[in-house]
Each structure stands twice: as structure tokens, then as C-alpha cells.
Write a protein that holds these residues in place. Structure first.
Motif, PDB file in Angstrom:
ATOM      1  N   UNK A 120      -4.149  -8.796  -0.821  1.00 35.99           N
ATOM      2  CA  UNK A 120      -4.582  -7.412  -0.927  1.00 35.99           C
ATOM      3  C   UNK A 120      -5.970  -7.328  -1.554  1.00 35.99           C
ATOM      4  N   UNK A 121      -6.938  -6.917  -0.758  1.00 35.84           N
ATOM      5  CA  UNK A 121      -8.298  -6.699  -1.262  1.00 35.84           C
ATOM      6  C   UNK A 121      -8.770  -5.284  -0.982  1.00 35.84           C
ATOM      7  N   UNK A 122      -7.822  -4.342  -0.937  1.00 38.05           N
ATOM      8  CA  UNK A 122      -8.167  -2.953  -0.642  1.00 38.05           C
ATOM      9  C   UNK A 122      -8.577  -2.159  -1.869  1.00 38.05           C
ATOM     10  N   UNK A 123      -8.420  -2.736  -3.039  1.00 43.51           N
ATOM     11  CA  UNK A 123      -8.831  -2.033  -4.246  1.00 43.51           C
ATOM     12  C   UNK A 123      -7.804  -1.073  -4.791  1.00 43.51           C
ATOM     13  N   UNK A 124      -6.579  -1.119  -4.273  1.00 44.37           N
ATOM     14  CA  UNK A 124      -5.508  -0.238  -4.738  1.00 44.37           C
ATOM     15  C   UNK A 124      -4.171  -0.876  -4.399  1.00 44.37           C
ATOM     16  N   UNK A 125      -3.117  -0.397  -5.057  1.00 47.89           N
ATOM     17  CA  UNK A 125      -1.775  -0.925  -4.801  1.00 47.89           C
ATOM     18  C   UNK A 125      -1.246  -0.416  -3.472  1.00 47.89           C
ATOM     19  N   UNK A 126      -0.723  -1.331  -2.662  1.00 50.49           N
ATOM     20  CA  UNK A 126      -0.072  -0.961  -1.407  1.00 50.49           C
ATOM     21  C   UNK A 126       1.411  -0.746  -1.665  1.00 50.49           C
ATOM     22  N   UNK A 127       1.945   0.359  -1.151  1.00 47.83           N
ATOM     23  CA  UNK A 127       3.388   0.581  -1.270  1.00 47.83           C
ATOM     24  C   UNK A 127       4.139   0.032  -0.074  1.00 47.83           C
ATOM     25  N   UNK A 128       3.456  -0.067   1.081  1.00 46.35           N
ATOM     26  CA  UNK A 128       4.096  -0.595   2.291  1.00 46.35           C
ATOM     27  C   UNK A 128       3.009  -1.017   3.264  1.00 46.35           C
ATOM     28  N   UNK A 129       3.355  -1.998   4.118  1.00 52.40           N
ATOM     29  CA  UNK A 129       2.390  -2.513   5.090  1.00 52.40           C
ATOM     30  C   UNK A 129       3.102  -2.905   6.377  1.00 52.40           C
ATOM     31  N   UNK A 130       2.502  -2.529   7.513  1.00 55.19           N
ATOM     32  CA  UNK A 130       2.954  -2.964   8.832  1.00 55.19           C
ATOM     33  C   UNK A 130       1.782  -3.668   9.501  1.00 55.19           C
ATOM     34  N   UNK A 131       2.026  -4.872  10.003  1.00 57.87           N
ATOM     35  CA  UNK A 131       0.972  -5.697  10.607  1.00 57.87           C
ATOM     36  C   UNK A 131       1.407  -6.113  12.003  1.00 57.87           C
TER      37      UNK A 131
ATOM     38  N   UNK B 134       1.988  -9.537  19.627  1.00 64.37           N
ATOM     39  CA  UNK B 134       3.029  -8.686  20.202  1.00 64.37           C
ATOM     40  C   UNK B 134       4.197  -8.446  19.261  1.00 64.37           C
ATOM     41  N   UNK B 135       4.085  -8.865  18.012  1.00 64.99           N
ATOM     42  CA  UNK B 135       5.169  -8.703  17.043  1.00 64.99           C
ATOM     43  C   UNK B 135       4.683  -7.890  15.845  1.00 64.99           C
ATOM     44  N   UNK B 136       5.644  -7.272  15.166  1.00 65.80           N
ATOM     45  CA  UNK B 136       5.350  -6.478  13.980  1.00 65.80           C
ATOM     46  C   UNK B 136       5.920  -7.171  12.751  1.00 65.80           C
ATOM     47  N   UNK B 137       5.090  -7.310  11.727  1.00 68.64           N
ATOM     48  CA  UNK B 137       5.493  -7.897  10.450  1.00 68.64           C
ATOM     49  C   UNK B 137       5.391  -6.811   9.373  1.00 68.64           C
TER      50      UNK B 137
END
Length: 599
Positions: free
Chosen positions: A502-513, A517-520
Motif C-alpha cells: 500500500x503506497x496510497x498514503x491512507x489506510x485501505x479498508x477493502x481492495x479488489x484487483x 481474467x480473475x478477481x483477487x
């Protein structure tokens, strides 16, 4: 019916202003182009702009040359705005300019406009002395997108310009408060005022904010090449923030070198997406045959999404408010405690009147009324103030819903946000301060803008000393920005295992990547600078629209084969600037990120 004196006076004012505007340039535009020399200064002011615009900014272009010694001058703009409801307010804009000998500075002052009519005049001042006062310019603002003007870039003396002049739509009637149709000219002829505006490429603003009040911009490849770099950057920033740019008889992918791999076809059905906006290829023959209105109507069928498009009031939620004048409900900020205040007022009235008098009368000291009355008043003032502080505190609370498109390869991000704010104790002493290149739309409490007097200092930032927020009153505004961005998520893949830094500068509560062709999915908080492991699975389509008005275009891009992209949910956003220190409550921030792709 006989109208009220106030409304009749406002109506007369509207008509007078329109007569002045149309008399100065009845064919194409509001505003004026004027050059003066005064006190060793050569000043050109170009306020010519479209006559009917949406909420946004009015770009006033300045070209100032100092023919004397080093000096500091002040540019002061004073204006008045009216609403069709009969309301009115005023605005004042300041900018200080330091000039050395022989300095020449060309710049744009972008003035917020959102009322039914805006009236503005500028003056040049030095050491408190007024050097020059320019005439008032007026335009009609606050219109919906389909009723507003477009800008056609071109020289009317060129073959392209002669053809494009025929595209400009006539100005529809304003209604009972203004003229419409044919206008008699001083020479005895008749001309029809135009809704749309044509400007030579050299006169385009260098500030993207000025384009926010337009429905669209039409430009040809030759006109694009004639623009200076600052003008091109302004146009592309406006597109990135949601604008519709129409490229006439050209390939839009040529305007953005990074997008050359996308086949360009001169077909309105194949727009080029650029962050929150679109670049459309159109044919001049199509515009001449169908008209500007028909061409614009087709954009609704090509991935259009009102939630992120400019003009800002294309969003269907522009006039949607929650409760008590807030666009977004702020947790912990309720309505005024009317019953409590009323009870305190009743007790105060009884004590300061009958009780106070009876007590002193029984003690035969009525002369003390001059002392007890102010003391009781002070006591109740302290009681009410203490009750307000204990109940609401002194902080500024806000709630934001934002959506950001982040392109990690280009290191750029476009953000659209809705903000509701409440100053419990007092408004910030210096008002709200925003970057100069951020669009701020004061929505007010009804979607038609703030009625408070607006004071704006543009010397360094956009400093709204007044006009957006005041104590103990709802404040609502929109933020739109496009800026360089070093924030990023770094993904490492090893078979079915995916980790993220995480280098977005804030806490992530959830992430979809999404990749291969697949979702993580990462379904637990991840603080800035930490690394986490994603697990296979997750509903991508359900993830994207949840927090904010995330467009169908972005959902389909995820399911349609676009790879190496993600949707991140943040507790707070580094892409949002509140202009002051605030207490954030209930905010929702979504980032649609392209780790290696293209928005």
C-alpha cells in the motif's frame, strides 16, 4: 398580477443588462476585448465568453506589460449576481501582481459563476489608487447543460472558420426577463444573437477552470496545433476532469501521445476515454448537416455518465439533498435543538421580567432592576453558549464522497468529490483555501449556489474568505481536480498468490484487483506502507458501484477484458483538499486504479 417592487426592479435590471451586452457584441458573445495604456502599464482585458453557461468559471484573460519601474499592482473584480427567484448577492475577487521593469504577464483569472445572471467589472489599482476601471460585462449562468453554450475554436476569417460560423446556434428567448430572436443593429440591419461562441486559438484561456462552464468544445487539428502548450494543457485537463472535446475532421488519439495504440476512427461512436472525460472524433459535414445539438445528443449513447461529466450539473443528483440543507448527512450533526432553545427562552423571559420585578418589589429595591436585568441577560447568554459548545463542540465537521481515477504509469489522477461541511463554533478565520487549479462549485442548500457575499483572493491560492462556509449553517460544494500523483499500489504475482504494497498514503479498508481474467480480494484494512496478501475470488461488478456513483463505463471496463486494474476503498483520501483542518465523519472514498493499463 402586479409584481412586487423588488421583483419588478430585478426584472428591469435583467433587461437593461442584456441590452448593454447585446449592444456591445450582438452576434457572438458576452464580455469585451479592450486594451488601454495608463501610468506606464499596457493592459489588455479579454472577458469575451459564451452568453449562456452552466455553473462553473468565467475566464477573464489578462495581458499586462509594465513599461515603468518595478511595482506591485492589484487587480480587483467586483460583481453582482441575481437569481430568477429574486435573490441577489455580490462577489469580490482580488489578485496581487508583482511586476519588474519590462515584465509582460499573460494569465487567466477564473471567476466562479452559478447564479441566473452574473455582472462583473475589473479595475487596476496601485497603492490604493485606482488606475483604470473597465466596463461591466454580463452573462447568463446557472443553466442546465443542454441549454448552455459550446465553444468552437477557430478564426472566422479562415475557410474552416467560415464553415464553423454556420454551426453556431441562435440564442433561444431568455423568457419574460430578457430578449430573444432578431435584434436591430445601430446601422439599421438585423442580426441574431448566438448561443455558441467562436474564439481564435490565441484567445483561449490558459486555465482549465474556464472551460467548466461550457457544454463542449469543438476544435480541428489545425486549430489544435495553433494553441500554445499552456492552452493545450488546459483543454486536456478539462477533458480529464469530465469535459467533452470534439475533434473535427481529425484523429483524437493524436492529441494524447500515450494513447496512440488505440485505433482512431473518424466516427462519433468511437470516443477516446481520457480519465473522467471523452474526446470524440466528428466530421465537419456531420456537424453542418445535423447541427451541434444533434451531435451533442449522440454523446449520451457512447458511454456517457452524468455522475462524472462536466458541466458539473449534468449529474442528476445536483439538486438532491439529504436533510436540513445538507447534501450528505454528517453523522452527529443533527437539526437545531429548537425545543431546548425555546425552553431556555421562555425561562429567560419569565425570570428577567415577572420574577425579577416581583422579587425586587417585595424587597422594595426596584432600583436594582438596572443591575439585575443585564446580569440575568449575561447569565443566559453564557448558558446558551455553553449549551451549544457542550452539544456540538467547536470543530468543523465534514463528510465527503469521492471517486478518483488513478493512472500509475502516467502518475496522474482525476478526482470528483461531493462535500458537506458544518462549522459548529465559528467559520475558519481565513475562510477556505484551495489550490488554484482545483474547481470548487458552491452548491448552496438548493443546488443553485450560495447566496452569501463571496470574497475570493487569487494571489497564491483560491482563498474563499467568505461565500462557501459560515458558522452553524449547512455548507455544500463540489471539488474536481487533476494532478500529478505518486500514490500507487504495487502488486507482486506468483501463480495464484498476489501480494500488494500500500503506497496510497491512507489506510485501505477493502481492495479488489483484476488480472488474468480473475478477481483477487483483500477484505481487511491495510495501513499505508504495509503489505498484504489477496485471496482469489470476489464480486468485481458488485464492488465498483457500492460507495459512490461509479459509472457503468468503469464497471464494464473491468468485466470487458481490461487488466491490471483495481478498486480500492479508503478511510480518507490524499486526493481531497478541504481547505482547512476538519473532522471527517462517514466519508467514502473510492479509487479506480490502473496499475499498468490506461484509463
Amino acid at each position: 398580477m402586479i409584481c412586487s417592487f423588488r421583483k419588478c426592479g430585478i426584472a428591469a435590471g435583467f433587461i437593461a443588462l442584456w441590452i448593454l451586452v447585446l449592444a456591445s457584441n450582438p452576434l457572438l458573445a458576452a464580455g469585451d476585448l479592450k486594451t488601454v495604456e495608463v501610468e506606464a502599464l499596457r493592459v489588455t482585458v479579454d472577458s469575451e465568453w459564451a452568453m449562456r453557461v452552466t455553473p462553473g468559471y468565467w475566464p477573464i484573460r489578462f495581458d499586462i506589460t509594465n513599461l515603468g519601474d518595478d511595482r506591485t499592482i492589484e487587480i480587483l473584480g467586483q460583481g453582482t449576481r441575481w437569481w430568477s427567484s429574486g435573490d441577489s448577492s455580490s462577489a469580490e475577487i482580488h489578485q496581487t501582481l508583482n511586476l519588474k521593469r519590462a515584465d509582460r504577464k499573460r494569465f487567466t483569472i477564473s471567476v466562479p459563476v452559478f447564479a441566473s445572471n452574473e455582472n462583473l467589472s475589473f479595475q487596476i489599482r496601485e497603492r490604493g489608487k485606482t488606475l483604470q476601471v473597465f466596463s461591466y460585462s454580463s452573462l447568463e449562468s446557472g443553466r442546465v447543460a443542454d441549454e448552455s453554450s459550446v465553444l468552437v475554436v477557430g478564426d472566422s476569417a479562415s475557410p474552416y472558420g467560415e464553415t464553423a460560423l454556420s454551426w453556431l446556434r441562435p440564442l433561444p428567448p431568455v423568457g419574460r426577463f430578457g430578449p430573444g430572436g432578431a435584434i436591430a443593429t445601430p446601422s439599421g440591419g438585423v442580426t441574431v444573437p448566438r448561443l455558441d461562441l467562436m474564439l481564435d486559438p490565441s484567445r483561449l484561456p490558459t486555465d482549465w477552470l474556464g472551460f467548466t462552464s461550457l457544454r463542449a468544445v469543438f476544435i480541428g487539428p489545425e486549430q489544435w496545433r495553433a494553441l500554445e502548450n499552456a492552452q493545450r494543457d488546459a483543454l486536456l485537463t478539462w477533458v480529464a476532469c469530465g469535459g467533452d472535446l470534439m475533434v473535427v475532421d481529425g484523429d483524437p488519439s493524436n492529441l494524447i501521445p500515450e494513447a496512440r495504440e488505440i485505433p482512431g476512427t473518424v466516427n462519433l461512436g468511437a470516443p477516446l476515454r481520457y480519465f473522467l472525460g471523452r474526446i470524440y472524433p466528428v466530421k465537419s459535414s456531420d456537424v453542418s448537416g445535423s447541427g451541434i445539438s444533434e451531435v451533442l445528443s449522440r454523446t449520451h449513447k457512447t458511454g456517457f455518465d452524468s455522475a462524472f461529466a462536466l458541466p458539473a450539473n449534468r449529474d442528476l443528483g445536483w439538486l438532491t439533498f439529504a436533510e436540513r440543507g445538507f447534501r450528505l448527512n454528517i453523522p452527529g450533526v443533527g437539526g437545531l435543538p429548537v425545543r431546548s432553545y425555546f425552553a431556555i427562552l421562555v425561562v429567560f423571559s419569565v425570570l428577567i421580567g415577572p420574577v425579577n420585578y416581583v422579587v425586587l418589589w417585595r424587597k422594595k429595591r426596584q432600583v436594582l432592576l438596572v443591575l439585575t436585568t443585564p446580569l440575568i441577560s449575561i447569565l443566559f447568554i453564557l448558558l446558551i453558549a455553553g449549551y451549544a459548545v457542550l452539544g456540538e463542540g467547536l470543530s468543523i465537521r465534514e463528510r465527503t464522497e469521492s471517486f478518483t481515477v488513478l493512472d500509475q504509469s502516467r502518475k496522474q489522477a482525476a478526482t470528483r468529490a461531493s462535500v458537506s461541511m458544518y462549522a459548529a463554533g465559528m467559520a475558519p478565520r481565513n475562510g477556505l483555501r484551495f489550490p488554484r487549479d482545483m474547481a470548487i462549485f458552491p452548491v448552496g442548500i438548493d443546488g443553485r449556489g450560495s447566496r452569501d457575499r463571496e470574497t475570493l483572493d487569487l494571489t497564491e491560492l483560491q482563498q474563499f474568505t467568505s461565500g462557501i462556509i459560515r458558522a452553524r449553517a449547512p455548507s455544500n460544494f463540489e471539488e474536481i481536480s487533476f494532478r500529478p500523483a505518486r500514490e500507487r499500489l504495487t502488486f507482486n504475482r506468483s501463480g495464484e498468490t498476489v501480494t500488494v504494497l500500500n503506497g496510497l498514503g491512507a489506510t485501505m479498508s477493502k481492495l479488489f484487483y483484476r488480472y488474468g481474467g480473475k478477481t483477487f480480494t483483500l477484505d481487511k484494512p491495510l495501513r499505508d506502507g504495509e503489505q498484504g496478501t489477496l485471496h482469489l475470488g470476489g464480486d468485481w461488478d458488485a464492488a465498483v458501484p457500492a460507495p459512490y456513483h461509479v459509472a457503468e463505463q468503469f464497471r464494464s471496463s473491468g468485466g470487458g477484458g481490461t487488466e491490471d486494474m483495481y478498486v480500492a476503498f479508503l478511510e480518507n483520501s490524499p486526493f481531497i483538499d478541504m481547505g482547512t483542518k476538519v473532522e471527517e465523519r462517514g466519508s467514502r472514498h473510492v479509487i479506480l486504479g490502473y496499475a499498468g493499463g490506461r484509463p
